[in-house]
Write an enzyme that holds these catalytic residues in place. Structure first.
Site, PDB file in Angstrom:
ATOM      1  N   VAL A  11      77.019  48.398   9.084  1.00  0.00           N
ATOM      2  CA  VAL A  11      76.317  49.324  10.057  1.00  0.00           C
ATOM      3  C   VAL A  11      77.450  50.241  10.620  1.00  0.00           C
ATOM      4  O   VAL A  11      77.337  51.427  10.653  1.00  0.00           O
ATOM      5  CB  VAL A  11      75.691  48.646  11.235  1.00  0.00           C
ATOM      6  CG1 VAL A  11      75.051  49.410  12.292  1.00  0.00           C
ATOM      7  CG2 VAL A  11      74.824  47.812  10.671  1.00  0.00           C
ATOM      8  N   VAL A 127      67.328  46.274  18.473  1.00  0.00           N
ATOM      9  CA  VAL A 127      65.884  45.628  18.169  1.00  0.00           C
ATOM     10  C   VAL A 127      65.257  46.910  17.256  1.00  0.00           C
ATOM     11  O   VAL A 127      65.188  47.908  17.604  1.00  0.00           O
ATOM     12  CB  VAL A 127      65.029  45.579  19.373  1.00  0.00           C
ATOM     13  CG1 VAL A 127      63.677  45.036  18.887  1.00  0.00           C
ATOM     14  CG2 VAL A 127      65.773  44.635  20.449  1.00  0.00           C
ATOM     15  N   GLY A 129      66.322  48.063  14.285  1.00  0.00           N
ATOM     16  CA  GLY A 129      67.002  49.138  13.775  1.00  0.00           C
ATOM     17  C   GLY A 129      66.732  50.603  13.893  1.00  0.00           C
ATOM     18  O   GLY A 129      67.004  50.965  15.112  1.00  0.00           O
ATOM     19  N   ILE A 131      63.819  52.249  14.492  1.00  0.00           N
ATOM     20  CA  ILE A 131      62.626  52.308  15.103  1.00  0.00           C
ATOM     21  C   ILE A 131      63.114  52.609  16.649  1.00  0.00           C
ATOM     22  O   ILE A 131      63.608  51.858  17.233  1.00  0.00           O
ATOM     23  CB  ILE A 131      61.629  51.030  14.822  1.00  0.00           C
ATOM     24  CG1 ILE A 131      61.670  50.682  13.539  1.00  0.00           C
ATOM     25  CG2 ILE A 131      60.296  51.848  15.300  1.00  0.00           C
ATOM     26  CD1 ILE A 131      60.542  49.402  13.415  1.00  0.00           C
ATOM     27  N   GLY A 182      72.246  44.218   2.257  1.00  0.00           N
ATOM     28  CA  GLY A 182      72.887  44.630   3.679  1.00  0.00           C
ATOM     29  C   GLY A 182      71.851  44.179   4.609  1.00  0.00           C
ATOM     30  O   GLY A 182      72.187  44.672   5.892  1.00  0.00           O
ATOM     31  N   GLU A 185      72.053  39.046   8.211  1.00  0.00           N
ATOM     32  CA  GLU A 185      73.405  38.617   9.084  1.00  0.00           C
ATOM     33  C   GLU A 185      74.132  38.085   8.173  1.00  0.00           C
ATOM     34  O   GLU A 185      73.951  37.514   7.004  1.00  0.00           O
ATOM     35  CB  GLU A 185      72.773  37.813  10.278  1.00  0.00           C
ATOM     36  CG  GLU A 185      71.713  38.326  10.935  1.00  0.00           C
ATOM     37  CD  GLU A 185      72.109  39.575  11.596  1.00  0.00           C
ATOM     38  OE1 GLU A 185      72.970  39.743  12.393  1.00  0.00           O
ATOM     39  OE2 GLU A 185      71.393  40.616  11.408  1.00  0.00           O
ATOM     40  N   ASP A 196      67.566  35.437  14.956  1.00  0.00           N
ATOM     41  CA  ASP A 196      67.716  37.018  15.002  1.00  0.00           C
ATOM     42  C   ASP A 196      66.481  37.365  15.832  1.00  0.00           C
ATOM     43  O   ASP A 196      66.413  38.263  16.657  1.00  0.00           O
ATOM     44  CB  ASP A 196      67.930  37.593  13.792  1.00  0.00           C
ATOM     45  CG  ASP A 196      67.951  39.112  13.809  1.00  0.00           C
ATOM     46  OD1 ASP A 196      69.383  39.651  14.217  1.00  0.00           O
ATOM     47  OD2 ASP A 196      67.095  39.666  13.298  1.00  0.00           O
ATOM     48  N   LYS A 200      65.994  39.294  19.499  1.00  0.00           N
ATOM     49  CA  LYS A 200      65.292  40.664  19.670  1.00  0.00           C
ATOM     50  C   LYS A 200      64.146  40.432  20.855  1.00  0.00           C
ATOM     51  O   LYS A 200      63.977  41.381  21.444  1.00  0.00           O
ATOM     52  CB  LYS A 200      64.872  41.168  18.588  1.00  0.00           C
ATOM     53  CG  LYS A 200      66.007  41.708  17.523  1.00  0.00           C
ATOM     54  CD  LYS A 200      65.781  41.884  16.133  1.00  0.00           C
ATOM     55  CE  LYS A 200      66.877  42.380  15.079  1.00  0.00           C
ATOM     56  NZ  LYS A 200      66.516  42.225  14.000  1.00  0.00           N
ATOM     57  N   GLY A 298      69.337  47.790   7.925  1.00  0.00           N
ATOM     58  CA  GLY A 298      69.877  48.454   6.814  1.00  0.00           C
ATOM     59  C   GLY A 298      70.815  49.677   7.404  1.00  0.00           C
ATOM     60  O   GLY A 298      70.791  49.777   8.630  1.00  0.00           O
TER      61      GLY A 298
END
Ligand code: HSE
Length: 412
Positions: A11, A127, A129, A131, A182, A185, A196, A200, A298
Protein backbone atom coordinates in the site's frame (compact mmCIF):
# COMPACT_ATOMS: atom_id res chain seq x y z
CA UNK A 1 3.72 20.98 2.17
CA UNK A 2 5.83 17.84 2.56
CA UNK A 3 4.54 14.34 3.05
CA UNK A 4 6.16 11.30 4.65
CA UNK A 5 5.12 7.67 4.28
CA UNK A 6 5.68 5.17 7.10
CA UNK A 7 5.72 1.62 5.70
CA UNK A 8 6.83 0.91 2.11
CA UNK A 9 4.88 -2.28 1.50
CA UNK A 10 2.20 -2.92 -1.10
CA UNK A 11 0.00 0.00 0.00
CA UNK A 12 2.80 2.46 0.91
CA UNK A 13 4.47 1.98 -2.48
CA UNK A 14 1.06 2.47 -4.11
CA UNK A 15 0.74 5.83 -2.33
CA UNK A 16 4.17 6.90 -3.61
CA UNK A 17 3.15 5.80 -7.12
CA UNK A 18 -0.16 7.70 -7.11
CA UNK A 19 1.43 10.84 -5.65
CA UNK A 20 3.97 10.80 -8.49
CA UNK A 21 1.68 9.68 -11.33
CA UNK A 22 -1.08 12.23 -10.63
CA UNK A 23 1.17 14.91 -9.14
CA UNK A 24 -0.10 17.87 -11.16
CA UNK A 25 -3.79 17.28 -10.55
CA UNK A 26 -3.24 16.33 -6.89
CA UNK A 27 -1.24 19.53 -6.35
CA UNK A 28 -3.99 21.62 -7.90
CA UNK A 29 -6.68 20.00 -5.76
CA UNK A 30 -4.57 20.28 -2.60
CA UNK A 31 -4.52 24.07 -2.89
CA UNK A 32 -0.85 24.07 -1.84
CA UNK A 33 2.05 25.62 -3.75
CA UNK A 34 4.08 22.41 -3.35
CA UNK A 35 3.30 18.86 -2.31
CA UNK A 36 6.39 16.69 -2.16
CA UNK A 37 7.05 13.20 -0.83
CA UNK A 38 10.09 13.81 1.39
CA UNK A 39 10.65 10.59 3.36
CA UNK A 40 9.70 6.94 3.32
CA UNK A 41 10.26 5.15 6.63
CA UNK A 42 10.93 1.43 6.47
CA UNK A 43 13.30 -0.94 8.25
CA UNK A 44 14.01 -2.78 4.98
CA UNK A 45 16.40 -1.77 2.18
CA UNK A 46 15.13 -1.20 -1.34
CA UNK A 47 18.23 -1.24 -3.58
CA UNK A 48 17.48 0.04 -7.08
CA UNK A 49 13.97 1.25 -6.14
CA UNK A 50 13.02 4.53 -7.78
CA UNK A 51 12.40 6.03 -4.33
CA UNK A 52 15.55 4.59 -2.73
CA UNK A 53 16.91 8.06 -1.94
CA UNK A 54 13.84 8.85 0.20
CA UNK A 55 14.11 5.75 2.41
CA UNK A 56 15.01 6.45 6.03
CA UNK A 57 15.17 4.19 9.07
CA UNK A 58 14.87 6.69 11.91
CA UNK A 59 11.33 7.80 12.79
CA UNK A 60 12.70 10.89 14.59
CA UNK A 61 13.75 12.35 11.25
CA UNK A 62 10.08 12.66 10.31
CA UNK A 63 8.97 13.70 13.77
CA UNK A 64 11.43 16.58 14.04
CA UNK A 65 11.15 17.87 10.47
CA UNK A 66 8.71 20.79 10.65
CA UNK A 67 8.34 20.85 6.88
CA UNK A 68 6.51 17.51 7.05
CA UNK A 69 2.87 18.42 7.66
CA UNK A 70 1.20 15.13 6.67
CA UNK A 71 2.27 11.61 7.58
CA UNK A 72 0.82 8.57 5.83
CA UNK A 73 0.85 5.44 8.01
CA UNK A 74 0.75 2.21 6.00
CA UNK A 75 2.85 0.08 8.34
CA UNK A 76 0.00 -2.05 9.64
CA UNK A 77 -0.08 -3.66 13.08
CA UNK A 78 -0.59 -1.97 16.42
CA UNK A 79 2.99 -1.36 17.52
CA UNK A 80 4.92 0.77 16.80
CA UNK A 81 2.22 2.28 14.55
CA UNK A 82 0.29 3.58 17.58
CA UNK A 83 3.34 5.21 19.16
CA UNK A 84 4.45 6.77 15.84
CA UNK A 85 1.00 8.07 14.92
CA UNK A 86 0.40 9.49 18.43
CA UNK A 87 3.77 11.24 18.33
CA UNK A 88 3.05 12.74 14.90
CA UNK A 89 -0.35 14.04 16.00
CA UNK A 90 1.14 15.40 19.24
CA UNK A 91 3.74 17.20 17.12
CA UNK A 92 0.97 18.92 15.16
CA UNK A 93 1.17 16.80 12.01
CA UNK A 94 -1.92 15.44 10.32
CA UNK A 95 -1.99 11.68 9.86
CA UNK A 96 -3.66 9.54 7.21
CA UNK A 97 -3.82 5.83 8.00
CA UNK A 98 -5.01 2.70 6.22
CA UNK A 99 -4.37 0.64 9.35
CA UNK A 100 -7.66 -0.87 10.50
CA UNK A 101 -6.04 -2.70 13.41
CA UNK A 102 -4.83 0.64 14.73
CA UNK A 103 -8.08 2.53 14.18
CA UNK A 104 -10.24 -0.29 15.58
CA UNK A 105 -8.13 -0.60 18.73
CA UNK A 106 -7.03 3.00 19.34
CA UNK A 107 -9.23 5.24 17.19
CA UNK A 108 -10.82 6.96 20.19
CA UNK A 109 -7.42 7.86 21.69
CA UNK A 110 -5.96 9.09 18.39
CA UNK A 111 -9.05 11.12 17.50
CA UNK A 112 -8.83 12.82 20.90
CA UNK A 113 -5.20 13.80 20.33
CA UNK A 114 -6.01 15.06 16.82
CA UNK A 115 -8.80 17.20 18.22
CA UNK A 116 -6.59 18.62 20.99
CA UNK A 117 -3.86 19.47 18.52
CA UNK A 118 -6.23 20.81 15.86
CA UNK A 119 -4.93 18.48 13.17
CA UNK A 120 -6.55 15.84 10.98
CA UNK A 121 -6.64 12.10 11.55
CA UNK A 122 -8.24 10.46 8.52
CA UNK A 123 -8.61 6.77 7.68
CA UNK A 124 -10.87 6.37 4.66
CA UNK A 125 -8.66 3.52 3.38
CA UNK A 126 -9.05 1.50 6.57
CA UNK A 127 -12.48 0.17 5.51
CA UNK A 128 -13.35 -0.93 2.00
CA UNK A 129 -10.00 -0.06 0.40
CA UNK A 130 -10.78 2.24 -2.50
CA UNK A 131 -14.53 2.54 -1.82
CA UNK A 132 -15.58 5.83 -0.27
CA UNK A 133 -17.40 4.69 2.88
CA UNK A 134 -16.17 6.59 5.93
CA UNK A 135 -16.74 10.08 4.57
CA UNK A 136 -20.18 9.34 3.01
CA UNK A 137 -21.33 7.65 6.23
CA UNK A 138 -20.24 10.50 8.45
CA UNK A 139 -21.27 13.33 6.12
CA UNK A 140 -23.72 12.48 3.35
CA UNK A 141 -25.82 10.13 5.50
CA UNK A 142 -25.47 12.21 8.68
CA UNK A 143 -29.19 13.06 8.71
CA UNK A 144 -30.13 9.39 9.15
CA UNK A 145 -30.36 7.07 12.09
CA UNK A 146 -28.54 4.02 10.73
CA UNK A 147 -30.67 1.03 11.77
CA UNK A 148 -28.33 -1.62 10.43
CA UNK A 149 -25.28 -2.28 8.25
CA UNK A 150 -24.25 -5.48 6.50
CA UNK A 151 -20.84 -5.67 4.88
CA UNK A 152 -18.60 -7.89 2.84
CA UNK A 153 -15.53 -6.14 4.15
CA UNK A 154 -12.68 -8.54 3.47
CA UNK A 155 -11.46 -8.98 -0.09
CA UNK A 156 -9.31 -12.05 0.60
CA UNK A 157 -12.14 -14.15 2.04
CA UNK A 158 -14.58 -12.99 -0.62
CA UNK A 159 -12.02 -13.97 -3.27
CA UNK A 160 -11.56 -17.38 -1.64
CA UNK A 161 -15.32 -18.04 -1.30
CA UNK A 162 -15.95 -16.93 -4.90
CA UNK A 163 -13.32 -19.33 -6.24
CA UNK A 164 -14.68 -22.15 -4.06
CA UNK A 165 -18.23 -21.47 -5.28
CA UNK A 166 -17.49 -20.90 -8.97
CA UNK A 167 -14.48 -23.10 -9.63
CA UNK A 168 -14.53 -25.67 -6.83
CA UNK A 169 -10.90 -24.75 -6.01
CA UNK A 170 -9.51 -25.73 -2.64
CA UNK A 171 -8.95 -23.23 0.13
CA UNK A 172 -5.10 -23.28 0.22
CA UNK A 173 -4.66 -22.74 -3.53
CA UNK A 174 -6.97 -19.73 -3.53
CA UNK A 175 -5.39 -18.26 -0.40
CA UNK A 176 -1.98 -18.39 -2.13
CA UNK A 177 -3.47 -16.57 -5.15
CA UNK A 178 -4.85 -13.85 -2.86
CA UNK A 179 -1.44 -13.43 -1.19
CA UNK A 180 0.32 -13.19 -4.56
CA UNK A 181 -2.10 -10.45 -5.59
CA UNK A 182 -1.31 -8.47 -2.44
CA UNK A 183 -4.85 -8.71 -1.02
CA UNK A 184 -4.09 -10.70 2.11
CA UNK A 185 -2.73 -9.36 5.38
CA UNK A 186 0.87 -10.19 6.38
CA UNK A 187 -0.59 -12.90 8.54
CA UNK A 188 -3.58 -14.17 6.53
CA UNK A 189 -5.15 -15.60 9.70
CA UNK A 190 -6.55 -12.11 10.25
CA UNK A 191 -8.40 -12.40 6.94
CA UNK A 192 -9.43 -16.04 7.11
CA UNK A 193 -10.60 -16.02 10.73
CA UNK A 194 -12.63 -12.82 10.31
CA UNK A 195 -10.49 -10.48 12.47
CA UNK A 196 -9.88 -8.04 9.61
CA UNK A 197 -13.62 -7.80 8.84
CA UNK A 198 -14.27 -7.45 12.57
CA UNK A 199 -11.90 -4.47 12.85
CA UNK A 200 -13.63 -2.83 9.90
CA UNK A 201 -17.19 -3.26 11.23
CA UNK A 202 -15.94 -1.92 14.59
CA UNK A 203 -14.66 1.23 12.86
CA UNK A 204 -17.97 1.69 11.02
CA UNK A 205 -20.05 1.00 14.13
CA UNK A 206 -17.94 3.44 16.19
CA UNK A 207 -18.40 6.10 13.53
CA UNK A 208 -22.14 5.57 13.15
CA UNK A 209 -23.09 4.97 16.79
CA UNK A 210 -20.64 7.46 18.31
CA UNK A 211 -19.03 5.15 20.88
CA UNK A 212 -15.89 3.08 20.38
CA UNK A 213 -16.75 -0.54 19.61
CA UNK A 214 -13.78 -2.74 20.48
CA UNK A 215 -13.03 -5.84 18.37
CA UNK A 216 -12.95 -8.01 21.51
CA UNK A 217 -16.63 -7.32 22.10
CA UNK A 218 -17.72 -8.63 18.68
CA UNK A 219 -18.30 -12.36 18.21
CA UNK A 220 -16.18 -13.35 15.22
CA UNK A 221 -16.05 -16.51 13.13
CA UNK A 222 -13.99 -17.04 9.98
CA UNK A 223 -14.33 -19.15 6.84
CA UNK A 224 -11.67 -21.79 7.46
CA UNK A 225 -14.25 -24.45 8.36
CA UNK A 226 -16.48 -23.89 5.32
CA UNK A 227 -16.80 -27.08 3.35
CA UNK A 228 -17.75 -27.44 -0.32
CA UNK A 229 -20.82 -29.37 0.91
CA UNK A 230 -22.04 -26.18 2.66
CA UNK A 231 -21.39 -24.19 -0.51
CA UNK A 232 -23.59 -26.64 -2.43
CA UNK A 233 -26.39 -26.60 0.15
CA UNK A 234 -26.38 -22.78 0.08
CA UNK A 235 -26.77 -22.91 -3.68
CA UNK A 236 -29.69 -25.34 -3.45
CA UNK A 237 -31.29 -23.15 -0.79
CA UNK A 238 -31.12 -20.27 -3.30
CA UNK A 239 -28.15 -18.26 -2.15
CA UNK A 240 -24.42 -18.14 -1.44
CA UNK A 241 -22.12 -18.20 1.56
CA UNK A 242 -20.47 -14.87 2.33
CA UNK A 243 -18.44 -13.60 5.27
CA UNK A 244 -20.87 -11.00 6.64
CA UNK A 245 -19.93 -8.31 9.14
CA UNK A 246 -23.01 -6.69 10.60
CA UNK A 247 -23.99 -4.09 13.14
CA UNK A 248 -27.53 -3.20 14.22
CA UNK A 249 -28.98 -0.69 16.61
CA UNK A 250 -30.80 -2.51 19.43
CA UNK A 251 -31.90 0.59 21.37
CA UNK A 252 -30.57 4.05 22.21
CA UNK A 253 -27.60 2.66 24.13
CA UNK A 254 -26.89 -0.78 22.71
CA UNK A 255 -26.09 -2.48 19.44
CA UNK A 256 -25.57 -5.97 18.14
CA UNK A 257 -22.48 -6.74 16.08
CA UNK A 258 -21.20 -10.01 14.70
CA UNK A 259 -18.86 -11.32 11.99
CA UNK A 260 -19.53 -14.77 10.59
CA UNK A 261 -20.01 -16.72 7.39
CA UNK A 262 -23.70 -16.75 6.53
CA UNK A 263 -26.20 -17.88 3.93
CA UNK A 264 -27.11 -14.82 1.88
CA UNK A 265 -30.25 -15.05 -0.28
CA UNK A 266 -29.64 -14.79 -4.02
CA UNK A 267 -31.99 -11.78 -4.13
CA UNK A 268 -29.66 -9.74 -1.87
CA UNK A 269 -27.33 -7.26 -3.54
CA UNK A 270 -24.55 -8.70 -1.38
CA UNK A 271 -24.97 -12.12 -3.05
CA UNK A 272 -23.60 -10.64 -6.26
CA UNK A 273 -20.42 -9.22 -4.78
CA UNK A 274 -17.66 -11.41 -6.16
CA UNK A 275 -13.87 -11.82 -6.05
CA UNK A 276 -11.92 -9.19 -4.13
CA UNK A 277 -14.82 -6.73 -4.30
CA UNK A 278 -16.32 -5.40 -1.06
CA UNK A 279 -19.76 -3.98 -0.41
CA UNK A 280 -21.58 -2.34 2.45
CA UNK A 281 -25.37 -2.21 2.70
CA UNK A 282 -26.48 0.61 4.97
CA UNK A 283 -30.11 0.89 6.10
CA UNK A 284 -30.92 4.47 7.06
CA UNK A 285 -34.25 5.59 8.51
CA UNK A 286 -34.63 8.40 5.99
CA UNK A 287 -32.69 7.30 2.94
CA UNK A 288 -33.61 3.57 3.01
CA UNK A 289 -31.04 1.13 1.63
CA UNK A 290 -27.74 2.41 0.23
CA UNK A 291 -25.05 0.09 -1.10
CA UNK A 292 -21.38 0.98 -1.44
CA UNK A 293 -19.45 -1.30 -3.79
CA UNK A 294 -15.94 -1.47 -5.19
CA UNK A 295 -12.42 -2.81 -4.82
CA UNK A 296 -11.84 -3.41 -1.14
CA UNK A 297 -8.17 -4.36 -1.29
CA UNK A 298 -5.10 -4.02 -3.47
CA UNK A 299 -2.30 -1.54 -3.99
CA UNK A 300 -3.78 1.25 -6.11
CA UNK A 301 -7.43 1.16 -4.94
CA UNK A 302 -6.23 1.56 -1.33
CA UNK A 303 -3.69 4.22 -2.35
CA UNK A 304 -6.52 6.08 -4.09
CA UNK A 305 -8.39 6.47 -0.78
CA UNK A 306 -5.23 7.45 1.11
CA UNK A 307 -4.19 10.14 -1.34
CA UNK A 308 -7.73 11.58 -1.29
CA UNK A 309 -7.32 11.91 2.49
CA UNK A 310 -3.93 13.59 1.96
CA UNK A 311 -5.60 16.12 -0.35
CA UNK A 312 -8.30 16.64 2.29
CA UNK A 313 -5.65 17.31 4.94
CA UNK A 314 -4.02 19.88 2.64
CA UNK A 315 -7.32 21.63 1.98
CA UNK A 316 -7.99 21.73 5.72
CA UNK A 317 -4.46 22.95 6.52
CA UNK A 318 -4.70 24.95 9.76
CA UNK A 319 -8.08 23.55 10.78
CA UNK A 320 -8.75 20.07 12.07
CA UNK A 321 -10.65 17.44 10.13
CA UNK A 322 -11.14 14.46 12.36
CA UNK A 323 -14.11 12.19 12.93
CA UNK A 324 -15.34 11.88 16.45
CA UNK A 325 -16.47 9.13 18.74
CA UNK A 326 -16.16 8.73 22.45
CA UNK A 327 -14.31 6.05 24.36
CA UNK A 328 -16.45 3.21 25.60
CA UNK A 329 -16.85 2.97 29.35
CA UNK A 330 -19.03 -0.12 29.37
CA UNK A 331 -19.65 -2.70 26.68
CA UNK A 332 -22.48 -1.59 24.40
CA UNK A 333 -22.53 -4.76 22.27
CA UNK A 334 -25.26 -7.21 23.31
CA UNK A 335 -24.66 -10.98 23.48
CA UNK A 336 -25.06 -12.44 19.97
CA UNK A 337 -26.83 -15.49 21.46
CA UNK A 338 -29.76 -13.27 22.42
CA UNK A 339 -30.25 -12.06 18.85
CA UNK A 340 -32.81 -13.54 16.49
CA UNK A 341 -31.63 -15.60 13.54
CA UNK A 342 -32.41 -18.70 11.52
CA UNK A 343 -29.69 -21.36 11.37
CA UNK A 344 -28.53 -23.67 8.59
CA UNK A 345 -27.46 -26.98 10.12
CA UNK A 346 -25.65 -29.84 8.34
CA UNK A 347 -25.36 -32.96 10.44
CA UNK A 348 -24.55 -36.63 10.46
CA UNK A 349 -27.39 -39.00 11.39
CA UNK A 350 -27.24 -42.79 11.36
CA UNK A 351 -31.01 -42.98 10.77
CA UNK A 352 -31.73 -39.87 8.65
CA UNK A 353 -35.55 -40.18 8.38
CA UNK A 354 -36.00 -40.66 12.13
CA UNK A 355 -33.53 -37.87 12.78
CA UNK A 356 -35.47 -35.47 10.51
CA UNK A 357 -38.68 -36.38 12.33
CA UNK A 358 -36.95 -35.49 15.61
CA UNK A 359 -35.64 -32.26 14.04
CA UNK A 360 -39.21 -31.25 13.02
CA UNK A 361 -40.48 -32.17 16.46
CA UNK A 362 -37.87 -29.98 18.09
CA UNK A 363 -37.65 -26.96 15.77
CA UNK A 364 -41.08 -26.95 14.06
CA UNK A 365 -41.26 -26.15 10.34
CA UNK A 366 -37.70 -26.57 9.07
CA UNK A 367 -36.70 -26.35 5.39
CA UNK A 368 -34.93 -29.60 4.49
CA UNK A 369 -32.08 -29.22 1.99
CA UNK A 370 -30.62 -31.84 -0.32
CA UNK A 371 -27.56 -32.12 -2.56
CA UNK A 372 -26.38 -34.52 -5.21
CA UNK A 373 -24.11 -37.35 -4.02
CA UNK A 374 -24.53 -36.54 -0.33
CA UNK A 375 -23.56 -39.40 2.03
CA UNK A 376 -26.65 -41.37 3.10
CA UNK A 377 -26.07 -40.36 6.68
CA UNK A 378 -26.03 -36.60 5.98
CA UNK A 379 -28.99 -34.31 6.68
CA UNK A 380 -29.25 -30.54 6.22
CA UNK A 381 -31.98 -28.07 7.12
CA UNK A 382 -32.76 -24.44 7.89
CA UNK A 383 -34.57 -23.68 11.16
CA UNK A 384 -37.29 -21.09 11.77
CA UNK A 385 -36.19 -17.79 13.34
CA UNK A 386 -35.61 -17.71 17.09
CA UNK A 387 -32.90 -16.46 19.42
CA UNK A 388 -29.62 -18.19 18.66
CA UNK A 389 -29.48 -19.37 22.25
CA UNK A 390 -32.88 -21.10 21.95
CA UNK A 391 -31.92 -22.72 18.63
CA UNK A 392 -28.59 -24.01 19.95
CA UNK A 393 -30.21 -25.31 23.13
CA UNK A 394 -32.70 -27.25 20.99
CA UNK A 395 -29.90 -28.60 18.81
CA UNK A 396 -28.09 -29.86 21.92
CA UNK A 397 -31.14 -31.94 22.84
CA UNK A 398 -31.06 -33.83 19.51
CA UNK A 399 -28.92 -36.82 20.40
CA UNK A 400 -29.56 -38.61 17.10
CA UNK A 401 -27.71 -35.96 15.04
CA UNK A 402 -24.07 -34.91 15.13
CA UNK A 403 -23.73 -31.31 13.82
CA UNK A 404 -21.02 -30.87 11.18
CA UNK A 405 -21.71 -27.28 10.26
CA UNK A 406 -23.89 -24.49 11.68
CA UNK A 407 -24.23 -21.18 9.81
CA UNK A 408 -26.50 -18.17 10.23
CA UNK A 409 -28.98 -16.92 7.65
CA UNK A 410 -28.32 -13.23 6.96
CA UNK A 411 -31.20 -10.78 6.63
CA UNK A 412 -29.51 -8.53 4.12
N1 HSE B 1 -6.51 -8.09 3.75
C1 HSE B 1 -7.51 -7.10 3.49
C2 HSE B 1 -8.59 -7.71 2.61
C3 HSE B 1 -6.87 -5.92 2.83
O1 HSE B 1 -8.37 -8.79 2.08
O2 HSE B 1 -9.65 -7.12 2.48
C4 HSE B 1 -7.72 -4.70 2.77
O3 HSE B 1 -8.07 -4.24 4.04
Amino acid sequence: MNVAIMGYGVVGSGVAEVLKKNHESILKKSMQSTLELKYILDIRDFPGDENESLIIKDFDTILHDESVGIVVETMGGLHPAFEFVSACLQAGKSVVSSNKELVAAKGDVLLRIAEEKNVSFLFEASVGGGIPIIRPLSQCLAANEIDEMYGILNGTTNFILTKMIDEGLDFDTVLRMAQENGYAEKDPTADVEGHDACRKICILASLVYGTHVYPDSVHTEGISKIDLADVEYAKNWGGVIKLIAQAKKVDENRLSAIVSPAFVPGSSQLANVHDVFNALLVRGNAVGDVVFYGRGAGKLPTASAIVADVIDCCQQDGTKKAYGWKSCEENIVVDYLDQNTALYIRAEAQAPQEALAAVRNTFGAVTVLTRKDAPETEIAFVTPVDTERALRTKLDTLHSVKPLSVLRIAEC
